[in-house]
Structures are given as structure tokens and as C-alpha cells.
Motif scaffolding. Structure first.
Motif, PDB file in Angstrom:
ATOM      1  N   UNK A 396      80.190   5.128  76.366  1.00  0.00           N
ATOM      2  CA  UNK A 396      80.082   4.105  76.434  1.00  0.00           C
ATOM      3  C   UNK A 396      81.568   3.166  77.283  1.00  0.00           C
ATOM      4  N   UNK A 397      82.483   4.300  77.166  1.00  0.00           N
ATOM      5  CA  UNK A 397      84.187   3.745  77.108  1.00  0.00           C
ATOM      6  C   UNK A 397      84.054   4.411  78.842  1.00  0.00           C
ATOM      7  N   UNK A 398      83.460   5.761  78.846  1.00  0.00           N
ATOM      8  CA  UNK A 398      83.572   6.153  79.888  1.00  0.00           C
ATOM      9  C   UNK A 398      83.094   5.443  81.714  1.00  0.00           C
ATOM     10  N   UNK A 399      81.682   4.504  80.494  1.00  0.00           N
ATOM     11  CA  UNK A 399      80.766   3.730  81.186  1.00  0.00           C
ATOM     12  C   UNK A 399      81.564   2.912  82.132  1.00  0.00           C
ATOM     13  N   UNK A 400      81.865   2.209  80.889  1.00  0.00           N
ATOM     14  CA  UNK A 400      83.092   1.420  81.330  1.00  0.00           C
ATOM     15  C   UNK A 400      83.627   1.364  82.101  1.00  0.00           C
ATOM     16  N   UNK A 401      84.897   2.584  82.080  1.00  0.00           N
ATOM     17  CA  UNK A 401      86.141   2.461  82.626  1.00  0.00           C
ATOM     18  C   UNK A 401      85.318   2.321  84.341  1.00  0.00           C
ATOM     19  N   UNK A 402      84.234   3.217  84.411  1.00  0.00           N
ATOM     20  CA  UNK A 402      84.323   3.971  85.656  1.00  0.00           C
ATOM     21  C   UNK A 402      83.179   2.581  86.368  1.00  0.00           C
ATOM     22  N   UNK A 403      82.866   1.621  85.676  1.00  0.00           N
ATOM     23  CA  UNK A 403      82.666   0.740  86.642  1.00  0.00           C
ATOM     24  C   UNK A 403      83.281  -0.347  86.908  1.00  0.00           C
ATOM     25  N   UNK A 404      84.826  -0.963  85.857  1.00  0.00           N
ATOM     26  CA  UNK A 404      85.900  -0.830  86.118  1.00  0.00           C
ATOM     27  C   UNK A 404      86.540  -0.321  87.348  1.00  0.00           C
ATOM     28  N   UNK A 405      86.994   0.632  87.368  1.00  0.00           N
ATOM     29  CA  UNK A 405      87.071   1.199  88.836  1.00  0.00           C
ATOM     30  C   UNK A 405      86.395   1.175  90.139  1.00  0.00           C
ATOM     31  N   UNK A 411      87.021  -3.657  95.711  1.00  0.00           N
ATOM     32  CA  UNK A 411      87.905  -5.390  96.468  1.00  0.00           C
ATOM     33  C   UNK A 411      89.671  -5.153  96.253  1.00  0.00           C
ATOM     34  N   UNK A 412      89.107  -3.401  96.806  1.00  0.00           N
ATOM     35  CA  UNK A 412      90.650  -3.311  96.886  1.00  0.00           C
ATOM     36  C   UNK A 412      91.829  -2.880  96.380  1.00  0.00           C
ATOM     37  N   UNK A 413      91.636  -2.526  95.094  1.00  0.00           N
ATOM     38  CA  UNK A 413      92.746  -2.378  93.648  1.00  0.00           C
ATOM     39  C   UNK A 413      93.361  -1.064  93.676  1.00  0.00           C
ATOM     40  N   UNK A 414      93.929  -0.844  93.741  1.00  0.00           N
ATOM     41  CA  UNK A 414      94.711   0.701  93.390  1.00  0.00           C
ATOM     42  C   UNK A 414      94.466   0.920  92.268  1.00  0.00           C
ATOM     43  N   UNK A 415      93.940   1.507  92.064  1.00  0.00           N
ATOM     44  CA  UNK A 415      93.466   2.379  91.019  1.00  0.00           C
ATOM     45  C   UNK A 415      94.742   2.707  89.672  1.00  0.00           C
ATOM     46  N   UNK A 416      95.102   2.540  88.503  1.00  0.00           N
ATOM     47  CA  UNK A 416      96.065   3.084  87.922  1.00  0.00           C
ATOM     48  C   UNK A 416      96.237   4.665  87.630  1.00  0.00           C
ATOM     49  N   UNK A 417      96.469   5.486  87.619  1.00  0.00           N
ATOM     50  CA  UNK A 417      97.203   6.884  87.280  1.00  0.00           C
ATOM     51  C   UNK A 417      96.032   7.623  85.562  1.00  0.00           C
ATOM     52  N   UNK A 418      96.320   6.240  84.820  1.00  0.00           N
ATOM     53  CA  UNK A 418      95.991   6.575  84.028  1.00  0.00           C
ATOM     54  C   UNK A 418      94.757   6.317  83.166  1.00  0.00           C
ATOM     55  N   UNK A 419      94.416   5.298  83.815  1.00  0.00           N
ATOM     56  CA  UNK A 419      92.668   5.127  83.773  1.00  0.00           C
ATOM     57  C   UNK A 419      91.708   6.589  84.866  1.00  0.00           C
ATOM     58  N   UNK A 420      93.041   6.627  86.031  1.00  0.00           N
ATOM     59  CA  UNK A 420      92.047   8.316  86.987  1.00  0.00           C
ATOM     60  C   UNK A 420      92.444   8.903  85.943  1.00  0.00           C
ATOM     61  N   UNK A 421      92.785   9.688  84.668  1.00  0.00           N
ATOM     62  CA  UNK A 421      92.956  10.783  84.211  1.00  0.00           C
ATOM     63  C   UNK A 421      91.812  10.443  82.992  1.00  0.00           C
TER      64      UNK A 421
END
Length: 525
Positions: A396-405, A411-421
Motif C-alpha cells: 500500500x505504501x509503495x502504491x501510494x508513493x508511486x501514484x504521488x510521484x 504536473x512538472x514537479x521535481x521528485x525528491x531523492x528520498x521518495x525515489x529511493x
């Protein structure tokens, strides 16, 4: 015109047919009486009119019925339908030279399976070698078995071993379940079905059907360790180049065999690989199969379940593979098969082409499985139930994180390195729930615990060889360095719920102590 029967045919012949002395009958009535009174072995021979591939147009004297066995030369055939123009039949043999018009056709009785006692162990058999044209009407393969009465059905109480990490953790199967493996070709459905078969205990009777060569099936099953058994395991096969009728009767033969084994065994597993090949074979039979594929697949699933008979419970589990994507616009035949199968499925494992493209095989879609997984069943081991909660949180955590990214990227936002890791580590943890051979419960417990406690510094899914190597190293480290824990996991299903927390702590400590011993956790690939 009415004429005295005895003046035309003689008194002895009329007496044999039960016609009284002064009875007058028409010639057509007398001919019908002759056909009714004809005994087996006295049938007249027919004639082959025309041939179109493996479909024949035949002229037969006397009574004809759908499912009747025929002989053209020495090649077996079966009656599909008949009308005033003649009989439409199909050849079962694929290696014989095609017959020509004018050849003799010898009618027989019903096409059925040969009567035989199946010995313990694995038997590989071609379906064409098991068919006979001397069966009784009740044994006809075109007569679908009757479903057990509703009052005799019982709840699912025992676990059905699958060897699949995703199923064992999120949605455990039970003996008597009707399971569908659904997805596009090349996503690991056939491999998963073979792992399901190879995971069965030695006292479970198994019937497996696939359009594959027997040599290839033998090598694939032997590689999975599917050999020594105390109950019969019958692997039915038909060559890919086999006739349409042989591929069509492959599934019907497997269904008939599984229902017969259910009478003498407590649990029977019927596994049919690629039901769409069966549907395609039915369409090749001149467009008019005796039993439509959608009806046959639905009947096969409806025979599954847990039943009580004479005070004892018997279970028939059914697992089928379907090469289709329900969300797509399906062809007519595939759509009808899916509509017939879907209402009868207890569990549906969806396979993803996207995961397969990234090298994750079997490509079971964990997000779809997560959405359909409710409360854990009573037959799931308590330790796996505890790991199930942690795996659900990770998914569930990875699914929500993937949807947020994904939304931020649009929308053209920059992805945080922590989220990508974090997303990369969760992606590797998801991939660890796939494997190329069936796993025991204690192996699955170790791998599930490792996927939860480890951090994987990768942004892409590692190659399958790297995942398999990591799984083997983790299992070997626990087996060799922690034999007491390994032995405790062997009694996993007997473990009390109060002891689960202690065993998980004992398992997690050596895993954490070796967190930098593996290439997959160091990030230097």
C-alpha cells in the motif's frame, strides 16, 4: 405404400423383429425396426464423402448419435453432428495420412476414456492413446459430469499448497477452490500452474492437461521435483500440431478423469493450461462443437468444491489458465469463455504484461491481488498471517508513493531523492515475491521477512538472476547458520499465535545482522 411385411421380407425376418403374422407395415417403418434391432457389431459400413482438414463428411447407415466413435482406415474419428445431408465427423489422429473420398467408415459406440487403474506416481500420456470408441453412452466424453448437490457442499477448511509467494501471503488458496490464472501470453501463467501442481503433497491426486509435447512436460516437471508420489498424477498432453478434435477432447478427458478420481481420493487437483487453446480448437471443428467451449469451461469450474459423501469429505480443486485480458475488447469466443468462467471463480490471479516486461516472472499483479484480499482465511498459518500484515503495508505504501510521484511528474514537479529511493527499495521488495520454482512455507516465511526488513538501494528492478541469487543466499544463510530457527519454521503450521512474535524476532535478528552481506542490499551491482 402399405404392403404385408411377411410377403415382402419373409415370415422369419418379421418374427425376429416382433411383427405379428397379419401386420402390415411400410418399408420405412420396417427399415426403422431393423435399425432399432441392430446389435453391436452388425452395423453396416459407411462411406467418406469429403475431407476438409480434419473435418469429414460421412454417409452412415443406421442410427447415428453425437459422440459416436468411427474408424476411417485405422484412424479414430468422432461424430460432431448430423443432418439430412449426412454426418459431420472429426479425425482424432494427427499423424496419419489424410483419408480420401470414397473410403470405408466403420461406426462404433461412444467415444470415451479407456477403463484403467491409475498407479501411484506420475504418468505422462497422450490423450489420443487413452480414447476408445467402445464406451457406453454414460461414459461419453460429451456428457458433462453432474455437479454435486448443493446440500452436500461444505466450507473450505484446508489449505491448498501453491508454492507461489504472492498467493500464499496475500490470498491463500484452499482445497476446493476454483482458481483462474488470467493475463496476456508470456506473463508466467503456465509456469505458475506447474508450480501449483508440483507443490501438492504426495497423497493428492493430480490431473494436468496442456497442449505440449510429453518430453517437454516431463523435463519441466522433473526440474520442479515432481516425481515420487503415493497418489496418481496424470499429465495429459496433446502435441501443438495435433488435430483440432484431439485438442478439443483433451480438456473434456481431463474433466472426466478428475471426476472419476474424486470418488477414490480425498483431494484431487485438476489443472488445465491455456483454456483458450481449447476454445480455438472448438472453433476449428467446422464452427459447431458438440459442447461449446464456454459451457465446458463453466461446467469444469462448477465441479470444483468441497463435498461430503457418505460421511467423508472430498475436495476437487480446479485451476485454469486463460490467455486474455478481461479489460480489453475481446474476440467473441474469448468473451464468451470469460463470461462463462468469471462467475464460478473463487480466486483470480491477474498477470501483468508490464511486470513481465521488467523481468518479474511470474508477473502476478500484486496491486490487484491486494484489492481482492480480505481477511486471512482460517487455514493460513499465524506466522504467515503476521507477515501478511507487513507485506500489505509495504504494498500500500509503495502504491501510494508511486501514484504521488506520477501525479507530480504530470504536473512538472521535481521528485525528491528520498521518495525515489523508497520507491526503488519497495519495487525490489515486490520483485522478491516472484520466483522460478515452488517454495515451501518456511522458505516463503524467510523471503517475506527479508523483503520487509531489508532496504534495497536500487531504482530499477534487478535482473532475474540477481533476484534468484539473493533468494538462494538468504535461504542458505538461515539454513546453515540458524538451524534451530530453520527447524522451527518447518513446523510453521503447528505454531501457536502466541509464539509468532518471538519466532519473528529470532528470524529478523540474523537477517539484520547480515544486511550488508548481499550484493542486492549493498547497491554495488
Amino acid at each position: 405404400m402399405i404392403s404385408p411385411a411377411r410377403s415382402r421380407f419373409g415370415w422369419k425376418c418379421c418374427r425376429a423383429l416382433g411383427v405379428r403374422r397379419n401386420t402390415a407395415v411400410s418399408e420405412s417403418t420396417f427399415s426403422l425396426l431393423q435399425q432399432i434391432q441392430r446389435t453391436h457389431g452388425s452395423e453396416d459400413q459407411g462411406t467418406l464423402q469429403s475431407v476438409a482438414g480434419s473435418v469429414l463428411r460421412v454417409t452412415l447407415p443406421g442410427p447415428v448419435f453425437v459422440g459416436q466413435g468411427l474408424r476411417v482406415r485405422e484412424a479414430p474419428a468422432v461424430v460432431l453432428r448430423f443432418d439430412r445431408a449426412g454426418v459431420v465427423a472429426a479425425l482424432l489422429a494427427s499423424d496419419a495420412s489424410p483419408p480420401t473420398a470414397g473410403e470405408v467408415v466403420v461406426p462404433g459406440r461412444s467415444l470415451a476414456l479407456q477403463s484403467r487403474q491409475w498407479a501411484a506416481g506420475v504418468t505422462y500420456a497422450s490423450v489420443a492413446d487413452l480414447l476408445t470408441s467402445e464406451g457406453s453412452p454414460s461414459e461419453s466424453l460429451l456428457k458433462l459430469p453432474a455437479n454435486p448437490a448443493v446440500p452436500s457442499r461444505r466450507p473450505i477448511r484446508q489449505r491448498l499448497a501453491s508454492g507461489l509467494a504472492a498467493a500464499e501471503l496475500l490470498l491463500p488458496l484452499g482445497q476446493g477452490h476454483r482458481v483462474g490464472l488470467v493475463g496476456p501470453p508470456g506473463t508466467g501463467k503456465s509456469a505458475s500452474l506447474r508450480m501449483l501442481v508440483a507443490s501438492q503433497p504426495a497423497d493428492t491426486a493430480v490431473v494436468y492437461a496442456a497442449v505440449r509435447s510429453p518430453e517437454r512436460l516431463r523435463s519441466e516437471f522433473e526440474a520442479l521435483g515432481f516425481s515420487e508420489r503415493s497418489a496418481p498424477a496424470v499429465v495429459l498432453c496433446a502435441e501443438p500440431r495435433a488435430s483440432a478434435a484431439e485438442r478439443y477432447f483433451l480438456v473434456l478427458s481431463a474433466l472426466r478423469l478428475a471426476t472419476s478420481l474424486r470418488k477414490s481420493h480425498q483431494h484431487v487437483l485438476l489443472a488445465v493450461d491455456d483454456c483458450m487453446n481449447f476454445a480455438e480448437a472448438a472453433n476449428e471443428l467446422n464452427g459447431a462443437p458438440p459442447v461449446p467451449p464456454a459451457q465446458a469451461v463453466a461446467a469444469m469450474l462448477d465441479t470444483g468444491g468441497n463435498f461430503e459423501d457418505e460421511g467423508a469429505e472430498h475436495a476437487l480443486s480446479v485451476a485454469i489458465a486463460l490467455d486474455l485480458v478481461p479489460e480489453d475488447e475481446l474476440p467473441t469466443t474469448a468473451r464468451e469463455v470469460w463470461r462463462g468462467a468469471e462467475p464460478s471463480l473463487d480466486v483470480c490471479l491477474n498477470f501483468s504484461a508490464k511486470l513481465a516486461a521488467h523481468g518479474v516472472l511470474p508477473a502476478i499483479d500484486l496491486d490487484v491481488l491486494l484489492s481482492s484480499a480480505g481477511y486471512p482465511p482460517v487455514y493460513q498459518a499465524p506466522l504467515l498471517g503476521a507477515l501478511r500484515k507487513e507485506i500489505r503495508k509495504l504494498l500500500e505504501r509503495s502504491k501510494q508513493l508511486n501514484q504521488r510521484l506520477e501525479t507530480g511528474r504530470e504536473l512538472g514537479f521535481h521528485a525528491e531523492t528520498e521518495d525515489l529511493d523508497a520507491l526503488g527499495s519497495d519495487t525490489v521488495a515486490r520483485a522478491l515475491l516472484s520466483h522460478s520454482k515452488p517454495r515451501s512455507l518456511r522458505e516463503l516465511a524467510v523471503l517475506a521477512c527479508a523483503s520487509v526488513v531489508y532496504y534495497f538501494p536500487h531504482h530499477r528492478t534487478p535482473p532475474r538472476s540477481a533476484l534468484a541469487g539473493f533468494q538462494a543466499e538468504v535461504l542458505e544463510s538461515i539454513r546453515s547458520e540458524c538451524p534451530a530457527i530453520w527447524d522451527s519454521l518447518d513446523r510453521l503450521e503447528e505454531l501457536k499465535e502466541a509464539d509468532v512474535g518471538q519466532l519473528l524476532r529470532e528470524l529478523g535478528e540474523p537477517l539484520l545482522a547480515r544486511r550488508f552481506h548481499y550484493q542486492l542490499t549493498r547497491g554495488d551491482m
